[in-house]
Design an enzyme around this catalytic site. Structure first.
Site, PDB file in Angstrom:
ATOM      1  N   ASP A 116     -34.263   7.740 -69.769  1.00  0.00           N
ATOM      2  CA  ASP A 116     -35.071   6.578 -70.137  1.00  0.00           C
ATOM      3  C   ASP A 116     -34.846   6.288 -71.611  1.00  0.00           C
ATOM      4  O   ASP A 116     -34.634   7.202 -72.410  1.00  0.00           O
ATOM      5  CB  ASP A 116     -36.557   6.849 -69.891  1.00  0.00           C
ATOM      6  CG  ASP A 116     -36.916   6.854 -68.420  1.00  0.00           C
ATOM      7  OD1 ASP A 116     -36.263   6.142 -67.637  1.00  0.00           O
ATOM      8  OD2 ASP A 116     -37.866   7.561 -68.047  1.00  0.00           O
ATOM      9  N   ASP A 135     -35.494   0.890 -63.678  1.00  0.00           N
ATOM     10  CA  ASP A 135     -36.919   0.656 -63.427  1.00  0.00           C
ATOM     11  C   ASP A 135     -37.240  -0.840 -63.425  1.00  0.00           C
ATOM     12  O   ASP A 135     -38.056  -1.304 -62.632  1.00  0.00           O
ATOM     13  CB  ASP A 135     -37.774   1.365 -64.474  1.00  0.00           C
ATOM     14  CG  ASP A 135     -37.604   2.878 -64.453  1.00  0.00           C
ATOM     15  OD1 ASP A 135     -37.263   3.433 -63.391  1.00  0.00           O
ATOM     16  OD2 ASP A 135     -37.817   3.502 -65.516  1.00  0.00           O
TER      17      ASP A 135
END
Length: 156
Positions: A116, A135
């Site tokens: 991330d 995401d």
């Protein structure tokens, strides 16, 4: 349409991770301010699901999440092919979900966790969470599945 949505979502996710994490060196730098506070790059290793939920760090959890992601992708693809053959927008939305999910599966297989790097804050609120392009595609695809589902019953 579903294939191409999945293909491009997967490719853009993996390319963005390579560019930001490895090429720009975020894994060593840990933080890059892009347009603070609106957009920042913050390095994150997510062994759980969204927002670190189910973050046990155990190898068993990793494989369960990989299996669950693959199962959801398969069920979604079968559902779209059977019930929404001509619905191009539904197929595209499903492809975005599948491509994003497969991008995160690839991370779990390669690294043992999901990479991330996106962090967004605004208006005096400091958001501590990080996420990735996969995401974004999963979220956008899920919204698309809801909005473009013509088989859903309309309110009377």
């Amino acid at each position: 349409m579903m294939f191409w949505g999945a293909f491009w979502a997967f490719l853009l996710d993996q390319a963005s991770k390579y560019l930001v994490i490895h090429w720009m060196g975020l894994s060593q730098r840990q933080s890059i301010d892009v347009l603070p506070p609106l957009l920042n790059f913050r390095y994150g290793e997510n062994t759980g699901i969204n927002f670190g939920l189910f973050d046990g760090g155990e190898d068993t959890a990793r494989w369960v999440l990989i299996g669950l992601s693959l199962l959801i992708c398969a069920v979604l693809a079968i559902w779209i092919r059977r019930s929404h053959r001509r619905a191009r927008w539904m197929a595209l939305a499903a492809g975005l979900v599948i491509g994003g999910a497969l991008g995160n599966v690839a991370d779990r297989l390669l690294y043992g966790y999901v990479l991330d790097f996106l962090n967004m804050s605004c208006c005096g609120i400091n958001n501590p969470f990080v996420f990735n392009i996969a995401d974004v595609f999963i979220f956008a695809g899920a919204i698309g599945l809801i909005l473009f589902d013509r088989s859903a019953k309309k309110p009377a």
